[in-house]
Design a protein around this motif. Structure first.
Motif, PDB file in Angstrom:
ATOM      1  N   PRO A 127       7.458  -6.587 -11.152  1.00  0.00           N
ATOM      2  CA  PRO A 127       6.123  -6.038 -11.453  1.00  0.00           C
ATOM      3  C   PRO A 127       5.073  -6.444 -10.413  1.00  0.00           C
ATOM      4  N   ILE A 128       5.128  -7.685  -9.977  1.00  0.00           N
ATOM      5  CA  ILE A 128       4.157  -8.138  -8.978  1.00  0.00           C
ATOM      6  C   ILE A 128       4.442  -7.469  -7.631  1.00  0.00           C
ATOM      7  N   CYS A 129       5.714  -7.355  -7.271  1.00  0.00           N
ATOM      8  CA  CYS A 129       6.065  -6.675  -6.007  1.00  0.00           C
ATOM      9  C   CYS A 129       5.655  -5.201  -6.039  1.00  0.00           C
ATOM     10  N   ALA A 130       5.773  -4.552  -7.195  1.00  0.00           N
ATOM     11  CA  ALA A 130       5.338  -3.149  -7.304  1.00  0.00           C
ATOM     12  C   ALA A 130       3.837  -3.042  -7.046  1.00  0.00           C
ATOM     13  N   ASN A 131       3.073  -3.995  -7.579  1.00  0.00           N
ATOM     14  CA  ASN A 131       1.629  -3.991  -7.326  1.00  0.00           C
ATOM     15  C   ASN A 131       1.318  -4.264  -5.859  1.00  0.00           C
ATOM     16  N   MET A 132       2.139  -5.084  -5.217  1.00  0.00           N
ATOM     17  CA  MET A 132       1.975  -5.298  -3.776  1.00  0.00           C
ATOM     18  C   MET A 132       2.192  -3.982  -3.028  1.00  0.00           C
ATOM     19  N   GLY A 133       3.224  -3.253  -3.416  1.00  0.00           N
ATOM     20  CA  GLY A 133       3.515  -1.977  -2.766  1.00  0.00           C
ATOM     21  C   GLY A 133       2.367  -0.998  -2.911  1.00  0.00           C
ATOM     22  N   GLN A 134       1.755  -0.968  -4.090  1.00  0.00           N
ATOM     23  CA  GLN A 134       0.603  -0.095  -4.299  1.00  0.00           C
ATOM     24  C   GLN A 134      -0.540  -0.498  -3.371  1.00  0.00           C
ATOM     25  N   ALA A 135      -0.847  -1.796  -3.314  1.00  0.00           N
ATOM     26  CA  ALA A 135      -1.957  -2.273  -2.482  1.00  0.00           C
ATOM     27  C   ALA A 135      -1.715  -1.977  -1.007  1.00  0.00           C
ATOM     28  N   VAL A 136      -0.506  -2.238  -0.548  1.00  0.00           N
ATOM     29  CA  VAL A 136      -0.179  -2.022   0.861  1.00  0.00           C
ATOM     30  C   VAL A 136      -0.141  -0.530   1.193  1.00  0.00           C
ATOM     31  N   GLY A 137       0.346   0.289   0.272  1.00  0.00           N
ATOM     32  CA  GLY A 137       0.356   1.733   0.496  1.00  0.00           C
ATOM     33  C   GLY A 137      -1.048   2.301   0.615  1.00  0.00           C
ATOM     34  N   VAL A 138      -1.928   1.869  -0.284  1.00  0.00           N
ATOM     35  CA  VAL A 138      -3.317   2.328  -0.221  1.00  0.00           C
ATOM     36  C   VAL A 138      -3.971   1.829   1.061  1.00  0.00           C
ATOM     37  N   ALA A 139      -3.708   0.568   1.422  1.00  0.00           N
ATOM     38  CA  ALA A 139      -4.284   0.009   2.657  1.00  0.00           C
ATOM     39  C   ALA A 139      -3.791   0.784   3.880  1.00  0.00           C
ATOM     40  N   ALA A 140      -2.512   1.121   3.923  1.00  0.00           N
ATOM     41  CA  ALA A 140      -1.970   1.870   5.058  1.00  0.00           C
ATOM     42  C   ALA A 140      -2.621   3.246   5.167  1.00  0.00           C
ATOM     43  N   ALA A 141      -2.798   3.907   4.033  1.00  0.00           N
ATOM     44  CA  ALA A 141      -3.449   5.223   4.040  1.00  0.00           C
ATOM     45  C   ALA A 141      -4.887   5.118   4.543  1.00  0.00           C
ATOM     46  N   LEU A 142      -5.588   4.088   4.103  1.00  0.00           N
ATOM     47  CA  LEU A 142      -6.970   3.901   4.560  1.00  0.00           C
ATOM     48  C   LEU A 142      -7.026   3.598   6.061  1.00  0.00           C
ATOM     49  N   CYS A 143      -6.083   2.816   6.535  1.00  0.00           N
ATOM     50  CA  CYS A 143      -6.033   2.509   7.978  1.00  0.00           C
ATOM     51  C   CYS A 143      -5.808   3.783   8.792  1.00  0.00           C
ATOM     52  N   CYS A 144      -4.927   4.647   8.315  1.00  0.00           N
ATOM     53  CA  CYS A 144      -4.692   5.923   9.005  1.00  0.00           C
ATOM     54  C   CYS A 144      -5.960   6.773   8.988  1.00  0.00           C
ATOM     55  N   LYS A 145      -6.579   6.835   7.839  1.00  0.00           N
ATOM     56  CA  LYS A 145      -7.786   7.652   7.682  1.00  0.00           C
ATOM     57  C   LYS A 145      -8.921   7.140   8.579  1.00  0.00           C
ATOM     58  N   LYS A 146      -9.048   5.825   8.684  1.00  0.00           N
ATOM     59  CA  LYS A 146     -10.135   5.218   9.447  1.00  0.00           C
ATOM     60  C   LYS A 146      -9.754   4.941  10.908  1.00  0.00           C
TER      61      LYS A 146
ATOM     62  N   ARG B 181      -6.249 -18.309  -9.515  1.00  0.00           N
ATOM     63  CA  ARG B 181      -7.316 -18.066  -8.549  1.00  0.00           C
ATOM     64  C   ARG B 181      -7.589 -16.570  -8.377  1.00  0.00           C
ATOM     65  N   VAL B 182      -8.852 -16.239  -8.359  1.00  0.00           N
ATOM     66  CA  VAL B 182      -9.279 -14.874  -8.073  1.00  0.00           C
ATOM     67  C   VAL B 182      -9.918 -14.907  -6.693  1.00  0.00           C
ATOM     68  N   PHE B 183      -9.195 -14.398  -5.711  1.00  0.00           N
ATOM     69  CA  PHE B 183      -9.684 -14.372  -4.335  1.00  0.00           C
ATOM     70  C   PHE B 183     -10.735 -13.283  -4.179  1.00  0.00           C
ATOM     71  N   GLU B 184     -11.727 -13.556  -3.385  1.00  0.00           N
ATOM     72  CA  GLU B 184     -12.761 -12.554  -3.112  1.00  0.00           C
ATOM     73  C   GLU B 184     -12.144 -11.334  -2.428  1.00  0.00           C
ATOM     74  N   ASP B 185     -11.159 -11.564  -1.579  1.00  0.00           N
ATOM     75  CA  ASP B 185     -10.500 -10.479  -0.838  1.00  0.00           C
ATOM     76  C   ASP B 185      -9.180 -10.063  -1.496  1.00  0.00           C
ATOM     77  N   TRP B 186      -9.163 -10.013  -2.830  1.00  0.00           N
ATOM     78  CA  TRP B 186      -7.951  -9.661  -3.569  1.00  0.00           C
ATOM     79  C   TRP B 186      -7.439  -8.272  -3.181  1.00  0.00           C
ATOM     80  N   ALA B 187      -6.120  -8.134  -3.218  1.00  0.00           N
ATOM     81  CA  ALA B 187      -5.479  -6.825  -3.043  1.00  0.00           C
ATOM     82  C   ALA B 187      -4.535  -6.557  -4.221  1.00  0.00           C
ATOM     83  N   VAL B 188      -4.024  -7.615  -4.829  1.00  0.00           N
ATOM     84  CA  VAL B 188      -3.190  -7.526  -6.024  1.00  0.00           C
ATOM     85  C   VAL B 188      -3.883  -8.336  -7.106  1.00  0.00           C
ATOM     86  N   THR B 189      -3.921  -7.799  -8.318  1.00  0.00           N
ATOM     87  CA  THR B 189      -4.589  -8.484  -9.422  1.00  0.00           C
ATOM     88  C   THR B 189      -3.644  -8.641 -10.604  1.00  0.00           C
ATOM     89  N   ARG B 190      -4.040  -9.489 -11.532  1.00  0.00           N
ATOM     90  CA  ARG B 190      -3.320  -9.686 -12.786  1.00  0.00           C
ATOM     91  C   ARG B 190      -1.846 -10.023 -12.604  1.00  0.00           C
TER      92      ARG B 190
END
Length: 192
Positions: free
Chosen positions: A150-169, A75-84
């Motif tokens: 590998p999948i958990c590492a991609n989760m960490g990337q997504a959550v890290g970017v999301a946290a930075a954006l939340c701080c910025k916004k 499944r490819v979710f419209e609100d994806w945060a981790v891919t592949r």
């Protein structure tokens, strides 16, 4: 190679029982290797892991929950945060040694990667928090797939970017527009 079932990974007394049970299995494993595996005739123990590898304990309740069916369907979710994300279902038997009775490992045919939606990282009740790794909001069977490094590492990337954006916004994780997260991840080459 060791196995301890019926252990609560959130309970110190149970963890101690698990350590003892697994350490007692080591001489049998060495004996088996020496007798049945070519090249291991003279093997000996140098050291063991310093921690018991607890496979699964708690999952938090997220805004979304990924299921084994989502994974089977790639499944490819419209609100994806981790891919592949791609891995086999790796379910250990919770009543004894070996694989579980579902046979999922032998019957897994999905060859495409799936996505994990952003809501799997955002707790339902707690603001200011994003979670990643084995504890994300997912079913037991889905966990056996997404729990790998590998999948958990991609989760960490997504959550890290999301946290930075939340701080910025200056916004809570549940308020972050997922499209902005995806736009940032795309700059790093993350595509569904």
């Amino acid at each position: 190679m060791t196995n301890a079932i019926g252990i609560d990974g959130t309970n110190a007394e149970d963890l101690t029982k698990g350590y003892i049970r697994c350490r007692k299995q080591i001489p049998q494993i060495l004996s088996f290797l020496r007798e049945h595996v070519p090249g291991y005739e003279n093997c000996y123990l140098i050291k063991t892991g310093s921690q018991l590898g607890v496979r699964e304990t708690r999952h938090f309740k997220g805004l979304k929950t990924i299921t084994e069916e989502d994974i089977r369907q790639a499944r490819v979710f419209e609100d994806w945060a981790v891919t592949r994300a791609h891995f086999n279902f790796d379910v250990h038997n919770i009543t004894g040694a070996g694989l579980d009775e579902t046979g999922e490992q032998k019957g897994f045919t999905q060859r495409h990667g799936y996505t994990i939606p952003y809501g799997c990282f955002v707790p339902v009740k707690i603001d200011g928090l994003l979670l990643a790794g084995r504890i994300i909001s997912g079913t037991h069977m889905a966990h056996s797939n997404f729990r790998v490094m590998p999948i958990c590492a991609n989760m960490g990337q997504a959550v890290g970017v999301a946290a930075a954006l939340c701080c910025k916004k200056h916004c809570q994780p549940r308020e972050l527009p997922v499209r902005e997260l995806q736009q940032s991840l795309r700059k790093w080459g993350v595509e569904p």
